[in-house]
Motif scaffolding. Sequence first.
Motif, PDB file in Angstrom:
ATOM      1  N   THR A 148       0.828  -1.210   0.000  1.00  0.00           N
ATOM      2  CA  THR A 148       0.000   0.000   0.000  1.00  0.00           C
ATOM      3  C   THR A 148       0.859   1.255   0.000  1.00  0.00           C
ATOM      4  O   THR A 148       0.593   2.210  -0.741  1.00  0.00           O
ATOM      5  N   LEU A 149       1.892   1.272   0.837  1.00  0.00           N
ATOM      6  CA  LEU A 149       2.759   2.442   0.922  1.00  0.00           C
ATOM      7  C   LEU A 149       3.573   2.640  -0.352  1.00  0.00           C
ATOM      8  O   LEU A 149       3.936   3.762  -0.701  1.00  0.00           O
ATOM      9  N   GLU A 150       3.864   1.546  -1.048  1.00  0.00           N
ATOM     10  CA  GLU A 150       4.664   1.627  -2.276  1.00  0.00           C
ATOM     11  C   GLU A 150       3.801   1.764  -3.528  1.00  0.00           C
ATOM     12  O   GLU A 150       4.335   1.891  -4.636  1.00  0.00           O
ATOM     13  N   ALA A 151       2.481   1.733  -3.374  1.00  0.00           N
ATOM     14  CA  ALA A 151       1.581   1.774  -4.530  1.00  0.00           C
ATOM     15  C   ALA A 151       1.728   3.093  -5.292  1.00  0.00           C
ATOM     16  O   ALA A 151       2.033   4.139  -4.713  1.00  0.00           O
ATOM     17  N   PRO A 200      -2.062   6.443  -9.142  1.00  0.00           N
ATOM     18  CA  PRO A 200      -3.371   6.050  -9.683  1.00  0.00           C
ATOM     19  C   PRO A 200      -4.039   4.934  -8.883  1.00  0.00           C
ATOM     20  O   PRO A 200      -5.264   4.943  -8.710  1.00  0.00           O
ATOM     21  N   ALA A 201      -3.253   3.965  -8.394  1.00  0.00           N
ATOM     22  CA  ALA A 201      -3.833   2.884  -7.584  1.00  0.00           C
ATOM     23  C   ALA A 201      -4.338   3.411  -6.247  1.00  0.00           C
ATOM     24  O   ALA A 201      -5.388   2.986  -5.750  1.00  0.00           O
ATOM     25  N   ILE A 202      -3.621   4.365  -5.662  1.00  0.00           N
ATOM     26  CA  ILE A 202      -4.041   4.967  -4.394  1.00  0.00           C
ATOM     27  C   ILE A 202      -5.353   5.729  -4.586  1.00  0.00           C
ATOM     28  O   ILE A 202      -6.276   5.631  -3.765  1.00  0.00           O
ATOM     29  N   VAL A 203      -5.428   6.491  -5.678  1.00  0.00           N
ATOM     30  CA  VAL A 203      -6.640   7.272  -5.964  1.00  0.00           C
ATOM     31  C   VAL A 203      -7.831   6.344  -6.181  1.00  0.00           C
ATOM     32  O   VAL A 203      -8.934   6.590  -5.681  1.00  0.00           O
ATOM     33  N   GLU A 204      -7.627   5.247  -6.923  1.00  0.00           N
ATOM     34  CA  GLU A 204      -8.729   4.318  -7.173  1.00  0.00           C
ATOM     35  C   GLU A 204      -9.230   3.688  -5.878  1.00  0.00           C
ATOM     36  O   GLU A 204     -10.442   3.561  -5.666  1.00  0.00           O
ATOM     37  N   SER A 205      -8.307   3.298  -4.998  1.00  0.00           N
ATOM     38  CA  SER A 205      -8.717   2.738  -3.696  1.00  0.00           C
ATOM     39  C   SER A 205      -9.521   3.756  -2.905  1.00  0.00           C
ATOM     40  O   SER A 205     -10.529   3.417  -2.272  1.00  0.00           O
ATOM     41  N   TRP A 206      -9.067   5.011  -2.948  1.00  0.00           N
ATOM     42  CA  TRP A 206      -9.781   6.076  -2.233  1.00  0.00           C
ATOM     43  C   TRP A 206     -11.175   6.270  -2.816  1.00  0.00           C
ATOM     44  O   TRP A 206     -12.150   6.438  -2.080  1.00  0.00           O
TER      45      TRP A 206
END
Length: 493
Positions: free
Chosen positions: A132-135, A138-144
Motif C-alpha cells: 500500500t505504501l509503495e503503490a 493512480p492505484a491509491i486514488v482508485e482505492s480512495w
Amino acid sequence: MAGRGKQGELTEYKKSQIKRDLEMGIVMTVFRQRMERLTVQVIIETRQVAWTRTADKTDGVLDLAEIREVRPGKNSKDFERFKDSKDKHADNTCFTIFYGSQFVLNTLSLGADSPEDAEKWLTGLDLLRKETLEAHTPAIVESWQRKQMYSIDQTKKNSITLKELKSLLPPINFKVPSTRFLKDKFTEIGAKKDVLDFEQFHKFYNYLIFDNQKMILDEFKKESCEFIMGNTDKPDSSVVHLYDFQRFLLYQQKETWANNVNQVRELMTIFIDDTMRRTNDPEFTVGEFLSFLFSKENSIWDEKYSEICSLDMNNPLSHYWINSSHNTYLTGDQLRSESSTEAYVRCLRLGCRCIELDCWDGPGEPIIYHGWTRTTKIKFKDVVKAINDHAFVTSEYPVVLSIEEHCCVDQQRQMARIFKDVFQDKLLTEPVELIAEQLPSPTQLKGKIILKHKKLNMDLNMENRRDVRKGEKQGELYIWDPIDEVLRDLLGE
C-alpha cells in the motif's frame, strides 16, 4: 517472528495465497470494551481491514496505509482488561494493530484460534501495508474512490445516485454550485437515470480534478515548453506523445534517468487509464499528464535523501542535530493528560534519538510523570522495558535518555539496577576510546543507549556539601582548557 523475517523468501504464489486468505477473512476474538467474536477481513479494493458482525453491516474499518505497527502477543492495554477473565487465548495466537494519523494511536487487538492463523495475519498485514505504501498514485486514488463509494452504501452495489453523490462531495472539500451542475456532469460522462457505476464515478472524479488543475496547462503552451498540441478544455481532448514527454522530463524537469526511453515508457503506462492504450508507443491525454504532474511520482523531493548515508555518520556526535522529544511520556497536555509507555514507543518509531524521562520517587520504586501536576503516573521499569524493545526498530544509531532526576539516592540505585538489567550490553558505561579529543561518532555508538544525567558528588568530606540522601544534585562538569592545559570546573564558583 520467523515467518515475517523470511517474508522476502516467500514465493509470489505464497504471497497471493496469504492475501487471498486475508481477503476471505476469519472469525477472531476482538478485544474492545468486551470480548466479541467477529469476522475480520481485508478489503483489497479499498485497502482496508474490516471487522463485521453480519455480512451486510461493517462494525469498523482501518486503512492499511495508517497501520504503524503490528505487535505480536498480548502487548496492549486491550488485553490487560481481560487478564483475569475466561480468555483462553495463548500469547502466540494474539496480536495488536496500532493505527492512525495522530500521535496517540488507535488499537485493534485480536485473538486468532491458532498460532498458524495469527502468524498468517502478521505476515499478510506486513506484506499488504508495504504494498500500500509503495503503490503508485493512480492505484491509491482508485482505492480512495472505492472507499468513498462504499462509505455511502455498505452493500457495495457498485453504484451511487446523484443524491448520494451530492452528500459525499462537501466532506471531501468540494462545494457543489448547484444540482444543475451535477446533472450536467452526469450527462457529460454518459450517466443514465441519475446513477453512476464505478467507472462513471471514476470519470466524474477525473473531470472535477481536471477542472481545478487545467489552468496549469497554459504554462505548456509557451514557446519554451510547447508540446501539448490542440484543445485542452477537456481531459481527453489532446495528447502528449512519448518522445515529447521524454524531452519534458529531460530539459524541463532535469531528470537524468529519462535518457532511458524504456523507463519513460514504464512511467507513462502507470498513468494511462485505458489498458488498450498501454502500448510500446504510449500517449498521455492531457488529463493523465496533469495526474502525473500532481502525483508523488513527480515529487520535488529526491528519495535518496530519505536514507541516511553511513559515510556521513562518522563525525563527532556534537556535530549533528538530534531528533529529540520533550516530556516524551505525555500523550496530551502537561497538566492532566495520560502518561504512557506507548508514547515512548511512538516517539522511537518516529525516529526520535533523544527522549526524556522525568523520574520521581514512587511507592517502593521510581515512577515517571510530570511532577506537581495531575498527569498520570507510570512505572519507571515499564518505560525502560518499552525503550529496550523499540529503541533500534527505526534506526540503529544511538539513543540518548535525558534524565530529569527527582528521586532519592535509594531509588536512583534502583534506577541504575534496572538500566543495567534491562539494557545489558546496550548501555554505554565505558568510554568508546580511552584517550579522545572529541565525542565518538554515531557510527561508533550504533546500538548503544546513552544516559544524560548529572552525577551525585559522594565525597562526604567536602565542605558545604548538600544532603545527598535527599538526592540533591552536586554536578561536576569539567572541560579541557588547551591554553592553560588544565581541566576547568564549569559548575564551580
